[in-house]
Design a protein around this motif. Sequence first.
Motif, PDB file in Angstrom:
ATOM      1  N   GLN A 102      14.141  -6.388  75.174  1.00 46.06           N
ATOM      2  CA  GLN A 102      14.167  -5.209  76.056  1.00 46.06           C
ATOM      3  C   GLN A 102      15.561  -4.589  76.086  1.00 46.06           C
ATOM      4  O   GLN A 102      15.703  -3.375  76.057  1.00 46.06           O
ATOM      5  CB  GLN A 102      13.767  -5.605  77.487  1.00 46.06           C
ATOM      6  N   LEU A 103      16.568  -5.457  76.157  1.00 46.03           N
ATOM      7  CA  LEU A 103      17.946  -4.967  76.256  1.00 46.03           C
ATOM      8  C   LEU A 103      18.360  -4.148  75.042  1.00 46.03           C
ATOM      9  O   LEU A 103      19.113  -3.191  75.164  1.00 46.03           O
ATOM     10  CB  LEU A 103      18.922  -6.140  76.391  1.00 46.03           C
ATOM     11  N   VAL A 104      17.889  -4.553  73.866  1.00 47.78           N
ATOM     12  CA  VAL A 104      18.299  -3.842  72.655  1.00 47.78           C
ATOM     13  C   VAL A 104      17.424  -2.620  72.393  1.00 47.78           C
ATOM     14  O   VAL A 104      17.671  -1.864  71.460  1.00 47.78           O
ATOM     15  CB  VAL A 104      18.335  -4.765  71.404  1.00 47.78           C
ATOM     16  N   ASP A 105      16.411  -2.421  73.229  1.00 57.85           N
ATOM     17  CA  ASP A 105      15.595  -1.214  73.095  1.00 57.85           C
ATOM     18  C   ASP A 105      16.429  -0.017  73.569  1.00 57.85           C
ATOM     19  O   ASP A 105      16.976  -0.055  74.666  1.00 57.85           O
ATOM     20  CB  ASP A 105      14.323  -1.348  73.945  1.00 57.85           C
ATOM     21  N   PRO A 106      16.523   1.033  72.743  1.00 59.72           N
ATOM     22  CA  PRO A 106      17.404   2.155  73.114  1.00 59.72           C
ATOM     23  C   PRO A 106      17.005   2.819  74.430  1.00 59.72           C
ATOM     24  O   PRO A 106      17.826   3.480  75.066  1.00 59.72           O
ATOM     25  CB  PRO A 106      17.267   3.139  71.941  1.00 59.72           C
ATOM     26  N   ASP A 107      15.750   2.631  74.841  1.00 58.83           N
ATOM     27  CA  ASP A 107      15.264   3.279  76.056  1.00 58.83           C
ATOM     28  C   ASP A 107      15.457   2.413  77.313  1.00 58.83           C
ATOM     29  O   ASP A 107      15.037   2.795  78.405  1.00 58.83           O
ATOM     30  CB  ASP A 107      13.781   3.614  75.861  1.00 58.83           C
ATOM     31  N   PHE A 108      16.101   1.238  77.157  1.00 56.35           N
ATOM     32  CA  PHE A 108      16.141   0.302  78.280  1.00 56.35           C
ATOM     33  C   PHE A 108      16.751   0.895  79.564  1.00 56.35           C
ATOM     34  O   PHE A 108      16.155   0.803  80.640  1.00 56.35           O
ATOM     35  CB  PHE A 108      16.889  -0.983  77.903  1.00 56.35           C
ATOM     36  N   THR A 109      17.913   1.500  79.441  1.00 52.36           N
ATOM     37  CA  THR A 109      18.563   2.044  80.644  1.00 52.36           C
ATOM     38  C   THR A 109      17.689   3.102  81.312  1.00 52.36           C
ATOM     39  O   THR A 109      17.542   3.113  82.534  1.00 52.36           O
ATOM     40  CB  THR A 109      19.946   2.641  80.308  1.00 52.36           C
ATOM     41  N   ASN A 110      17.081   3.954  80.490  1.00 52.50           N
ATOM     42  CA  ASN A 110      16.168   4.966  81.040  1.00 52.50           C
ATOM     43  C   ASN A 110      15.009   4.338  81.790  1.00 52.50           C
ATOM     44  O   ASN A 110      14.569   4.849  82.822  1.00 52.50           O
ATOM     45  CB  ASN A 110      15.591   5.847  79.919  1.00 52.50           C
ATOM     46  N   THR A 111      14.510   3.228  81.257  1.00 53.14           N
ATOM     47  CA  THR A 111      13.405   2.528  81.915  1.00 53.14           C
ATOM     48  C   THR A 111      13.813   2.088  83.316  1.00 53.14           C
ATOM     49  O   THR A 111      13.060   2.244  84.279  1.00 53.14           O
ATOM     50  CB  THR A 111      13.007   1.288  81.082  1.00 53.14           C
ATOM     51  N   VAL A 112      15.026   1.559  83.428  1.00 56.72           N
ATOM     52  CA  VAL A 112      15.522   1.102  84.733  1.00 56.72           C
ATOM     53  C   VAL A 112      15.722   2.306  85.664  1.00 56.72           C
ATOM     54  O   VAL A 112      15.290   2.280  86.823  1.00 56.72           O
ATOM     55  CB  VAL A 112      16.839   0.302  84.579  1.00 56.72           C
ATOM     56  N   VAL A 113      16.343   3.360  85.135  1.00 54.19           N
ATOM     57  CA  VAL A 113      16.582   4.556  85.945  1.00 54.19           C
ATOM     58  C   VAL A 113      15.257   5.130  86.445  1.00 54.19           C
ATOM     59  O   VAL A 113      15.118   5.469  87.631  1.00 54.19           O
ATOM     60  CB  VAL A 113      17.380   5.613  85.133  1.00 54.19           C
ATOM     61  N   GLY A 121      11.562   6.569  90.370  1.00 53.26           N
ATOM     62  CA  GLY A 121      10.125   6.678  90.643  1.00 53.26           C
ATOM     63  C   GLY A 121       9.711   5.984  91.929  1.00 53.26           C
ATOM     64  O   GLY A 121       8.799   6.425  92.624  1.00 53.26           O
ATOM     65  N   SER A 122      10.393   4.889  92.265  1.00 51.05           N
ATOM     66  CA  SER A 122      10.025   4.121  93.460  1.00 51.05           C
ATOM     67  C   SER A 122      10.880   4.504  94.669  1.00 51.05           C
ATOM     68  O   SER A 122      10.481   4.279  95.804  1.00 51.05           O
ATOM     69  CB  SER A 122      10.220   2.625  93.183  1.00 51.05           C
ATOM     70  N   MET A 133       9.106  -3.969  85.630  1.00 50.74           N
ATOM     71  CA  MET A 133      10.228  -3.284  86.301  1.00 50.74           C
ATOM     72  C   MET A 133       9.703  -2.263  87.308  1.00 50.74           C
ATOM     73  O   MET A 133      10.180  -2.202  88.446  1.00 50.74           O
ATOM     74  CB  MET A 133      11.083  -2.605  85.223  1.00 50.74           C
ATOM     75  N   GLU A 134       8.721  -1.482  86.892  1.00 50.49           N
ATOM     76  CA  GLU A 134       8.170  -0.452  87.788  1.00 50.49           C
ATOM     77  C   GLU A 134       7.476  -1.072  88.996  1.00 50.49           C
ATOM     78  O   GLU A 134       7.687  -0.653  90.135  1.00 50.49           O
ATOM     79  CB  GLU A 134       7.182   0.444  87.023  1.00 50.49           C
ATOM     80  N   GLN A 135       6.650  -2.076  88.753  1.00 44.95           N
ATOM     81  CA  GLN A 135       5.912  -2.710  89.849  1.00 44.95           C
ATOM     82  C   GLN A 135       6.854  -3.406  90.826  1.00 44.95           C
ATOM     83  O   GLN A 135       6.678  -3.324  92.036  1.00 44.95           O
ATOM     84  CB  GLN A 135       4.915  -3.747  89.295  1.00 44.95           C
TER      85      GLN A 135
END
Length: 279
Positions: A119-130, A135-136, A95-97
């Motif tokens: 990934q979707l059920v990971d509680p941190d998923f939305t934060n990862t996308v944000v 960051g980019s 996602m970051e790259q």
Amino acid sequence: RAKDEGGGEHFAYEPSFHAHAEERRKLEFSLRRAIEREELTLNFQPVVDATSEELVSFEALVRWNSVDHGFVSPVKFIPVAEDTRLIVPIGTWVMEQACREATNWPEHIRVAVNVSGEQLVDPDFTNTVVRALSGSGLAASRLEIEVTESVFLRDADVARAALEQVMAIGCTIALDDFGTGYSSLGYLRKLSFSTIKVDRSFVQGAAQNSAESLAIIRAVVAMASSLEMATTAEGVESAEEVALIRSLGCTKIQGYYFGRPMPIADVRALFRRAEAASQ
Ligand code: C2E
Ligand code: MG
Ligand code: MG
Ligand code: MG
């Protein structure tokens, strides 16, 4: 116990099963180190508008060149990554790259990133996308998240809530490999996908004159259009297939005919050439 029941020891000692389990263990061991060893890269495959043939987006596809195993196909290692939840850190890296790379492209070109159910059920998923977006500096509207029907098999409500959250921040979602999973049309009613990706097996079937494949593509295109969703035909490999897909009314095309997944440097060179040509 199994022996008492006359089943023999076929399960535990079946050699191919044993070899398979052993191979998976080795892959898992190496996959745990893949990010820190910098063995992962991204390739990008073009998606074009079916009518104008203009480039609309690139799909990010992860590649693993392992020190231990050489090149390993995602078809082989993504399932291992999903079983071991290694897909969460790998998916974050992807996602970051992908977001970072897309900031180098013209603004109307979007990027699609595959996301697994784990990934979707990971509680941190939305934060990862944000975080990947902030960051980019990539606008959320330029990011499409691709999920397959399988993400709704387990924890459907959690998966749906996660997708609604990323839609709320401005990303779009696409339903990948449509028609190959345990298709239930229920979530087409519950979630506004921007695009339905018609699986390559139907495209190839239609190209080989399978009446069933043709009928299924027609039905998917009609359904998507009345739901105001776009359709992408996957795996289009020849000019004949392009013509066929266009006649069936798919709105976008992806496949070897317009371009294979390519390394980052090739994508950059393509945009440099396009810019030079326009000046
Ligand atoms: P997908 O998301 O359906 O991606 C399309 C696959 O079809 C890619 O395989 C692509 O190389 C291949 N393809 C595209 N056009 C053609 C064509 O014209 N002919 C043929 N024969 N194949 C074509 P790839 O890169 O091996 O990826 C396989 C699958 O692995 C992907 O299917 C996706 O489900 C998964 N995957 C890849 N990267 C990621 C990732 O970063 N995260 C996750 N969660 N899954 C990923
Ligand atoms: Mg995909
Ligand atoms: Mg697909
Ligand atoms: Mg696929």
